[in-house]
Design an enzyme around this catalytic site. Sequence first.
Site, short mmCIF file in Angstrom:
data_model
loop_
_atom_site.label_atom_id
_atom_site.label_comp_id
_atom_site.label_asym_id
_atom_site.label_seq_id
_atom_site.Cartn_x
_atom_site.Cartn_y
_atom_site.Cartn_z
CB CYS A 63 2.57 8.37 -8.29
SG CYS A 63 1.41 7.41 -9.26
CE1 TYR A 65 -11.11 37.26 -12.83
CE2 TYR A 65 -13.05 38.39 -11.94
CZ TYR A 65 -11.77 38.43 -12.47
OH TYR A 65 -11.13 39.62 -12.61
CB SER A 118 -0.93 0.00 1.22
OG SER A 118 -1.79 -1.13 1.20
#
Length: 469
Positions: A52, A437, A48
């Site tokens: 990456c 935004y 586990s």
Amino acid sequence: MNMSRTRRERLVVIGGDAAGMSAASQARRLKGPDELEIVAFERGHFTSYSACGIPYWVGGDVPDRDRLIARTPEEHRARDIDLRLRTEVTELDPDGQRVRARDLESGAESWTSYDELVIATGARPIRPDLPGMDAPGVHGVQTLDDGQALLDTLARTRGRRAVVVGAGYIGVEMAEALINRGYEVTVVNRGSEPMSTLDPDMGRLVHKAMEGLGITMVNDAEVTKILTGDDGRVRAVATQDRDFPADVVVLGIGVRPETTLAQAAGLPLGAHDGLLTDRSMRVRGQEKIWAGGDCVEVLDLVSGQERHIALGTHANKHGQVIGTNVGGGYATFPGVVGTAVSKVCDLEIARTGLREKDAHRVGLRFEAVTIESTSRAGYYPDASPMTVKMLAELRTGRLLGVQIVGREGAGKRVDIAAVALTAGMTAEQMTTLDLGYAPPFSPVWDPVLVAARKAAAKVRGSLCRTVGN
């Protein structure tokens, strides 16, 4: 009155990383030890963990290997999972519902029967059958054991020259890691530009960033052999045109599904040699065998075809689905759109959906647009450039793919496109998305929406030309 005790079922899991142990853990949540015995085989030393994260550990960004481990063997065993490390499964017997395993320390072999079997054997680094490829100093990087072996080599090696073969995600990330370690790094790449998961025009931006980091990029180069010294260790990487001196070589060519056992057992494999499953992650044609993670092929929701994508995000989801089904629940894995993100120094690289050649391969006609924008409002401090490329299907305008290369704030914008792809949206529909935004975060028109506007306009233009003719 005699009460017959219900026999415990046995779940056998092959592979102790993301998919396998996610499946085991989820099945245990749904069924206790009195109902379900779980036996897991792992040929390595760890379980586990984040594969990456290995380049960032090698490069020193992550200082401690154990930080990459999400759950230790002891933690799994505390949950009544019989986890057997350094034990390799060598044979599957689907008819007899059993597996043969060998203890890698003692050499002892034994058969273990199962009621349900999970194959989570992962993927293996591509290691071309070339002279010298198995020489000391040549490393694939797929597991924590691989990462530790590479670090041990770096600690022993006096020279400071490294060659990375291949320029995909692992190759690019390992090149940066070795630069961070103080090595002189050359990347030998058979493609025209690094990051073949991008179109070449976007890969060219990555090329420039790598050279800016001090990495020597050699494109359109085919490795012919690994040259070794009198001591048998690697000393250079040979191509058709020249030799590149190397004290250490890292293979970043990519990975293939590890399906040797499955193939020998006659289980169905796809075009990329990955196991084929249904949406419940059950191996096709098998009632008691499941598979997930890097050893399977999955449905591409954009192209409608099966593909192999080795990512921990998918593997964990596969495991959750399998564990739920084995545990008596119901779950499915619908497919993927092929989203991935990486970086070179501060350059963020992201893609989702199809590249141009992918679309051509499956017979889709499309329009492609590329726009330049910024990560923040142009007047706001530290606004950085960003390039967005978008593919939209001809006539329908359906979004087919997005690639993004830029500085801070660029990479995770690909998630907007991933959601749109999963929903089957058109470029026109994307222009109406109500995105957040404020000047520190985005221009008024987010770069992804600017690309969508341009793609939608180009699709409309091509449609008008077609109607006009």
